[in-house]
Design an enzyme around this catalytic site. Sequence first.
Site, PDB file in Angstrom:
ATOM      1  N   SER A 144      -9.477 -44.196 -55.039  1.00 32.57           N
ATOM      2  CA  SER A 144     -10.486 -42.923 -55.480  1.00 32.57           C
ATOM      3  C   SER A 144      -9.937 -41.580 -54.773  1.00 32.57           C
ATOM      4  CB  SER A 144     -11.932 -43.475 -54.818  1.00 32.57           C
ATOM      5  OG  SER A 144     -13.019 -42.608 -55.463  1.00 32.57           O
ATOM      6  N   ASP A 358     -11.289 -18.897 -50.987  1.00 29.60           N
ATOM      7  CA  ASP A 358      -9.767 -18.915 -50.378  1.00 29.60           C
ATOM      8  C   ASP A 358      -9.147 -20.021 -50.115  1.00 29.60           C
ATOM      9  OD1 ASP A 358     -11.161 -19.137 -48.059  1.00 29.60           O
ATOM     10  OD2 ASP A 358     -10.093 -17.927 -47.062  1.00 29.60           O
ATOM     11  N   HIS A 411     -14.738 -48.826 -61.007  1.00 30.97           N
ATOM     12  CA  HIS A 411     -14.102 -47.933 -60.115  1.00 30.97           C
ATOM     13  C   HIS A 411     -13.645 -48.802 -58.901  1.00 30.97           C
ATOM     14  CE1 HIS A 411     -13.030 -44.016 -58.193  1.00 30.97           C
ATOM     15  NE2 HIS A 411     -13.741 -44.535 -57.160  1.00 30.97           N
TER      16      HIS A 411
END
Length: 433
Positions: A144, A358, A411
């Site tokens: 993951s 940023d 998953h």
Amino acid sequence: MSLSYRQPGVVLTDHRFTVPLDHADPGGETIELYAREVVASDRAGQDQPWLVYLQGGPGFGANRFIGRQAWLDRALKDHRVLLLDQRGTGRSTPANRQTLPLRGGPGEQAAYLTHFRADSIVRDCESIRPRLTGGAPWTVLGQSFGGFCAVTYLSLAPQGLSAALVTGGLPSLDAHADDVYRAAYPRIERKVAAHYARYPQDVERARRIADHLLGHDVVLPNGHRLTVEAFQSLGILLGASDGSHRLHYLLEDAFVRTPGGTALSDAFQEEVQGLLSYAGHPLYALVHEAVYAQDDRPTDWAAERVRAEFPQFDAAKAVVGDAPVLFTGETVHPWMFDTDPALRPLRETAHLLAARTDWPPLYDPARLAANEVPVAAAVYHDDMYVDTGHSLRTARAIRGLRTWVTDEFEHDGLRTGAPRVLDRLLALTRDEV
């Protein structure tokens, strides 16, 4: 000094490393990393190649296995395994509501947490690798979010890798968080529909619980406010192989008769607070959307904003009408920092991170296009947590990457399909299949 000890079939060794908080300032502040080395008992004295495991998350420490559980048994046939507690997790220097105030106020805390993404985790690995391998490259196994870190590793320091294995974690190289969640909500809706098809009785149960929460102020025993949105977030279970069944059993025990009328049962509340609390993994909530940020656009609570584009997730409207209540999935929302007592002290810090503009890049498309490291990735069809389309586009962008696309697992295939999943990925990197 490293400490070694035994469990059935394995020898474990604890390691602690000091690394820079900011790898761009190696002479500045440091933090501590913890990692657990695991080797098969009958190979403890042998020289084996290293495999470092990067856990999913963000914000979770490495698995605490007992003996040779799950995929570890297969890995130990070929490797000496390092289970790394990524910075801020497990036994590494913690980052939570108790420790972050040591940094100062929310501004200082947010600045500190900018160093807890995949780029810093990869540089941590490169800092400790020579100390363990003598400079030899190692294999990375990323589950993951750990797979996101593996792709960052291929971008920043491919010379440190002999192979990269990814399970359910090929990220988009350029999608903004808005794009990630715009793709996620339809997948989540499909998972909820599949759950209700399996357990049609849960449609009315979920509607009844939602209606109760819309009319009552429910505070769980640990102080967590159980709002209807918090209840919907239990849909995160639906991305795991057994999640639909777990959710079903949770819903069927929701109510009990009391002298004061019908109320949510203690058993239901006890289980729900364990599922909803971020006390053990606050970094998941704090930097979850930041793991997608790499340009001058703020994430700005992307999951919350994008959810408004999908009005079918409005539980209040569903209850008033005759629509099913839709659960949500792996999404983090600003209201969580009001409802969860483990997150409330970090509310302003989270807002500052969401507004940040940023963020440095996490991936290098040119380097990935020229990749020479053997890479294999398990891509789970209609993975609830990681978009399959995004993953396959990234697979095509990484030279030599071999995919195994399957609908056999959810998953958590590395956990439920072990050792077959790891065996397949290793075979792909070795050109054995």
